[in-house]
Write a protein that holds these residues in place. Structure first.
Motif, PDB file in Angstrom:
ATOM      1  N   TRP A 112      -0.897  -7.506  -2.571  1.00 45.89           N
ATOM      2  CA  TRP A 112      -0.019  -6.349  -2.514  1.00 45.89           C
ATOM      3  C   TRP A 112      -0.297  -5.595  -1.222  1.00 45.89           C
ATOM      4  CZ3 TRP A 112      -0.244  -3.920  -8.141  1.00 45.89           C
ATOM      5  CH2 TRP A 112       0.443  -4.759  -9.017  1.00 45.89           C
ATOM      6  N   TRP A 113       0.643  -4.744  -0.840  1.00 44.49           N
ATOM      7  CA  TRP A 113       0.488  -3.959   0.371  1.00 44.49           C
ATOM      8  C   TRP A 113       0.745  -2.493   0.060  1.00 44.49           C
ATOM      9  CZ3 TRP A 113       2.035  -8.885   0.150  1.00 44.49           C
ATOM     10  CH2 TRP A 113       1.435  -9.795   1.029  1.00 44.49           C
TER      11      TRP A 113
ATOM     12  N   PRO B  86       0.236   0.252  10.012  1.00 42.01           N
ATOM     13  CA  PRO B  86       0.590  -0.940   9.226  1.00 42.01           C
ATOM     14  C   PRO B  86       0.124  -0.813   7.790  1.00 42.01           C
ATOM     15  CG  PRO B  86      -1.270  -1.399  10.678  1.00 42.01           C
ATOM     16  CD  PRO B  86      -0.769  -0.033  11.051  1.00 42.01           C
ATOM     17  N   PRO B  87       0.809  -1.475   6.865  1.00 37.20           N
ATOM     18  CA  PRO B  87       0.380  -1.448   5.458  1.00 37.20           C
ATOM     19  C   PRO B  87      -0.998  -2.079   5.297  1.00 37.20           C
ATOM     20  CG  PRO B  87       2.607  -2.313   5.669  1.00 37.20           C
ATOM     21  CD  PRO B  87       2.039  -2.248   7.051  1.00 37.20           C
TER      22      PRO B  87
ATOM     23  N   ASP C 210      -4.357   2.780  -4.751  1.00 33.53           N
ATOM     24  CA  ASP C 210      -4.480   1.327  -4.865  1.00 33.53           C
ATOM     25  C   ASP C 210      -5.001   0.914  -6.235  1.00 33.53           C
ATOM     26  OD1 ASP C 210      -7.129   2.038  -4.729  1.00 33.53           O
ATOM     27  OD2 ASP C 210      -7.637   0.738  -3.041  1.00 33.53           O
ATOM     28  N   ASN C 211      -5.064   1.851  -7.168  1.00 34.95           N
ATOM     29  CA  ASN C 211      -5.453   1.550  -8.540  1.00 34.95           C
ATOM     30  C   ASN C 211      -4.201   1.504  -9.415  1.00 34.95           C
ATOM     31  OD1 ASN C 211      -6.801   1.261 -10.982  1.00 34.95           O
ATOM     32  ND2 ASN C 211      -7.170   3.451 -11.186  1.00 34.95           N
ATOM     33  N   VAL C 212      -3.529   2.628  -9.561  1.00 33.80           N
ATOM     34  CA  VAL C 212      -2.194   2.667 -10.153  1.00 33.80           C
ATOM     35  C   VAL C 212      -1.244   2.811  -8.962  1.00 33.80           C
ATOM     36  CG1 VAL C 212      -0.649   3.845 -11.747  1.00 33.80           C
ATOM     37  CG2 VAL C 212      -3.099   3.761 -12.227  1.00 33.80           C
ATOM     38  N   VAL C 213      -0.711   1.714  -8.492  1.00 30.37           N
ATOM     39  CA  VAL C 213       0.046   1.720  -7.240  1.00 30.37           C
ATOM     40  C   VAL C 213       1.329   2.544  -7.396  1.00 30.37           C
ATOM     41  CG1 VAL C 213      -0.912  -0.437  -6.387  1.00 30.37           C
ATOM     42  CG2 VAL C 213       1.121  -0.476  -7.846  1.00 30.37           C
ATOM     43  N   PRO C 214       1.834   3.124  -6.293  1.00 34.13           N
ATOM     44  CA  PRO C 214       3.029   3.978  -6.369  1.00 34.13           C
ATOM     45  C   PRO C 214       4.263   3.283  -6.940  1.00 34.13           C
ATOM     46  CG  PRO C 214       1.926   4.251  -4.249  1.00 34.13           C
ATOM     47  CD  PRO C 214       1.243   3.118  -4.939  1.00 34.13           C
TER      48      PRO C 214
END
Length: 708
Positions: free
Chosen positions: A227-228, A238-239, A647-651
């Motif tokens: 994932w990015w 950059p991501p 980066d845990n519960v991603v947006p």
């Protein structure tokens, strides 16, 4: 009370964590205690301190050090998993004799001698000569340092740089790699995402007691989905690529290896197909000791490993029809080799030593803190709102008193008791029950004091905190209600301590709300059956318990206006808040849902599959526990909040929830937090978010009508 000041104070003090001493290590004679603490309640730089007798010495302040550069990416990730928000010296490692300690600041490695010799003033804080012999000295390394660990003899430091495990000699100054990545997807000596996030295992390398060998984790993420995570506020940046094992997808391949100082390696052998998770590891006087868990988490095995051959021996296996709960500090062994672990009955999580239960029914074991000789130091409680410090050797002894959350550390006959009560925090050192020293907590005094009425509500006696405005008088104007739960696994909010969360709840109360904080089924502290009620459905029972707590609080205080009820929560609490307005709009009239997993298939393997199983085998469980499927039911005001660097519960959780609401024609609001992770830390985000929520709730409850 200065009610208007609290949001700013929460932001400036990192929710009252700054200035609080932590990470205690006691010397073998108990006369010296090493710890971390910033220098005030608003100082964000953590420093290294030593309590020598009754005198505090400041050993290391980052601003006096010649730092090497930015914090390495691997260290930033480690801190995010640990929810570390301070800067400076945020971790350290010491030898067994507590004569030397090492730490990293901005990628540079430092060592400091913990010499107790020399004159001391009669009282107060003694500041070490940081520029002289008593101050830290740099240690040459091959690159930016992550997770330095001093061997028990104090001779060498193992650390990770560029995914490789290195060892630096403190005396000779040499540095050599012991394990080098064979590819860009491989690291040595670090914990993988799910271990650090949900297994309590934040480490990836462990020294043998004699300092001649290491047990090391090799992590291969080549099969893990990529994932990015981007920063939309900075399109030139950059991501960031992350290996994120979403539920139902491949995990990292984790193997363990025994390395000597020449780099010769032996792989630890166990059935990794049946038990792919390494949940705990270490090396005691009896040799390497590890725990491995099956993918479905129904089986946990404790293994000893032969340090020469890597062959393993099964010491214990625990099975459970739902999942085997991982308890920090276990497994462990006493000096005689007796295995220390826990076992669950229907009602109680008990401590076992050498296969024998040593704690009674009703006393819920929380964590094993230390095993010295044949004695076990641990935390447990028979009342969910309290946690106490206990010791077992020939018998069972409770070491802490009074309502609160207690923990501790020990060494050489000295015991440090950490007490977090409704009056605040206290840290005292005792010998034979007598206080001989204290460690000062420099945390700020909250501008608001929580005014809590403690309730046990309903047939289940749900532990509930009710907070009313200080100016409220019985029989006055009806008060709108704000439910403020977490309500799920791993976190309790209704505890007998002056927490930042209860201070925040009182701030909302002073703004005119009756605030109800309830820990329903699924939360810790009530035993295995209570926790596992949420198996295969993490929303139905917790939501039912929030409704029960609301109605019971209204019976206790008739001034609660059940026609104006809002709910707010973060992470799991955010999921619960969204589900409340979607599924029970006749009860809940507005919601704030922060950093909420809206589609459980987007959460990681170990945490999500623990409760819901594999999504291919139990798709209905994921549907029941994902509020995104109910988006078309929205009839109430809903505010979605999410940190864009999470980066845990991603947006994507919030963005997809918003898209589903929009597709269903359901108005809602979305508040993105630029640069914020799962725990927003910037002053603007913390303070601004609180005030924004208050205005949202005021507006929403003023427009309450009956659902369509």
């Amino acid at each position: 009370m200065d009610t208007n000041r609290l949001p700013h104070q929460l932001a400036r003090t990192r929710r009252f964590t700054l200035g609080v001493p932590r990470a205690f290590t006691l010397s073998p004679d108990g006369n010296r205690i090493l710890f971390l603490r910033s220098r005030s309640g608003e100082d964000r730089t953590s420093c290294l301190w030593l309590l020598d007798g009754d005198q505090e010495r400041l050993l290391a302040t980052p601003e006096t050090l010649a730092v090497a550069g930015p914090v390495p990416e691997a260290e930033l990730i480690r801190r995010e998993r640990a929810r570390e928000t301070a800067a400076g010296v945020v971790a350290y490692s010491a030898d067994a004799a507590l004569r030397i300690a090492v730490f990293a600041v901005d990628g540079a490695l430092w060592a400091v001698d913990l010499d107790p010799a020399g004159p001391r003033p009669a009282g107060g804080v003694l500041r070490a000569d940081l520029d002289g012999a008593a101050g830290p000295r740099p240690v040459a390394t091959a690159g930016p340092v992550t997770d330095p660990r001093l061997d028990p003899t104090g001779s060498r430091v193992a650390y990770v740089t560029g995914g490789a495990l290195h060892v630096a000699d403190l005396a000779g100054g040499g540095d050599r790699p012991l394990a080098v990545p064979e590819g860009e997807d491989i690291t040595w000596g670090l914990a993988e995402h799910v271990a650090a996030e949900s297994m309590h295992r934040t480490r990836g390398h462990w020294w043998s007691p004699d300092g001649t060998r290491l047990l090391v984790a090799r992590v291969d993420t080549s099969a893990v989905r990529r994932w990015w995570v981007a920063d939309p506020a900075d399109p030139a940046r950059p991501p960031r690529e992350i290996a994120y094992p979403a539920a139902g997808t491949a995990n990292a391949e984790v193997t363990l290896h025994l390395l000597d100082l020449a780099g010769r390696a032996v792989e630890v052998d166990w059935d990794r197909t049946a038990h792919e998770y390494v949940t705990a590891a270490g090396w005691d006087a009896h040799g390497p000791l590890i725990s491995v868990q099956s993918r479905d988490q129904r089986s946990l095995r404790v293994l000893s490993a032969d340090p020469d051959t890597g062959r393993t021996t099964l010491l214990h296996e625990q099975r459970d029809a739902a999942w085997v709960q991982l308890i920090p500090g276990t497994p462990a062994r006493t000096a005689s080799g007796a295995l220390v672990h826990t076992a669950d009955s229907a009602t109680t999580r008990r401590l076992l030593v050498d296969g024998r239960p040593v704690t009674p029914e009703g006393l819920q074991v929380r964590e094993v803190l230390d095993v010295t000789g044949e004695s076990v130091l641990f935390t447990a409680g028979d009342e969910p709102t309290e946690t106490h410090l206990w010791a077992y050797e020939d018998g069972l002894v409770r070491l802490s008193d009074g309502p609160g959350v207690h923990t501790g550390a020990r060494g050489g006959g000295a015991l440090l008791i950490s007490a977090h009560t409704e009056r605040g925090r206290a840290f005292r050192v005792t010998r034979q029950g007598r206080t001989v020293a204290t460690v000062a907590s420099l945390d700020a005094e909250p501008s608001i004091t929580p005014r809590v009425t403690w309730l046990r509500v309903g047939a289940r006696e749900i532990r509930t905190a009710l907070l009313l405005p200080s100016w409220h008088r019985p029989g006055g104007d009806p008060l709108p209600v704000l439910m403020a739960p977490y309500g799920g696994p791993a976190v309790q909010l209704a505890v007998r301590a002056r927490t930042w969360f209860l201070c925040e709840a009182q701030w909302f109360a002073e703004a005119g709300y009756a605030v109800v904080v309830a820990d329903g089924r699924g939360t810790p502290g009530r035993g295995p059956a209570w926790e596992k009620t949420v198996h295969r459905d993490t929303l139905s029972a917790p939501l039912e318990d929030q409704v029960a707590a609301l109605h019971a609080a209204a019976e206790h205080c008739p001034d609660l206006d059940l026609g104006r009820v809002a709910i707010r929560g973060w992470s799991y609490g955010g999921t619960l808040a969204a589900a409340a307005v979607l599924r029970r709009p006749e009860v809940f009239h507005a919601a704030v849902s922060g950093a909420a997993p809206s589609d459980q298939r987007l959460y990681d393997t170990h945490w999500r599959e623990r409760f819901l199983g594999h999504p291919d085998e139990h798709p209905d469980a994921y549907d029941r526990s994902s509020p995104i499927g109910d988006a078309a039911l929205l009839r109430r005001p809903l505010l979605l909040v999410h940190g864009l660097a999470d980066d845990n519960v991603v947006p994507a959780h919030t963005l997809r929830m918003s898209a589903a609401l929009l597709a269903a024609g359901r108005p809602h609001q979305v508040l993105p937090l630029s640069g914020a992770t799962h725990l927003p830390a910037s002053e603007a985000a913390v303070e601004g978010l609180l005030r924004f929520q208050l205005e949202f709730l005021r507006d929403a409850l003023q427009r309450v009508d009956q659902p369509e």
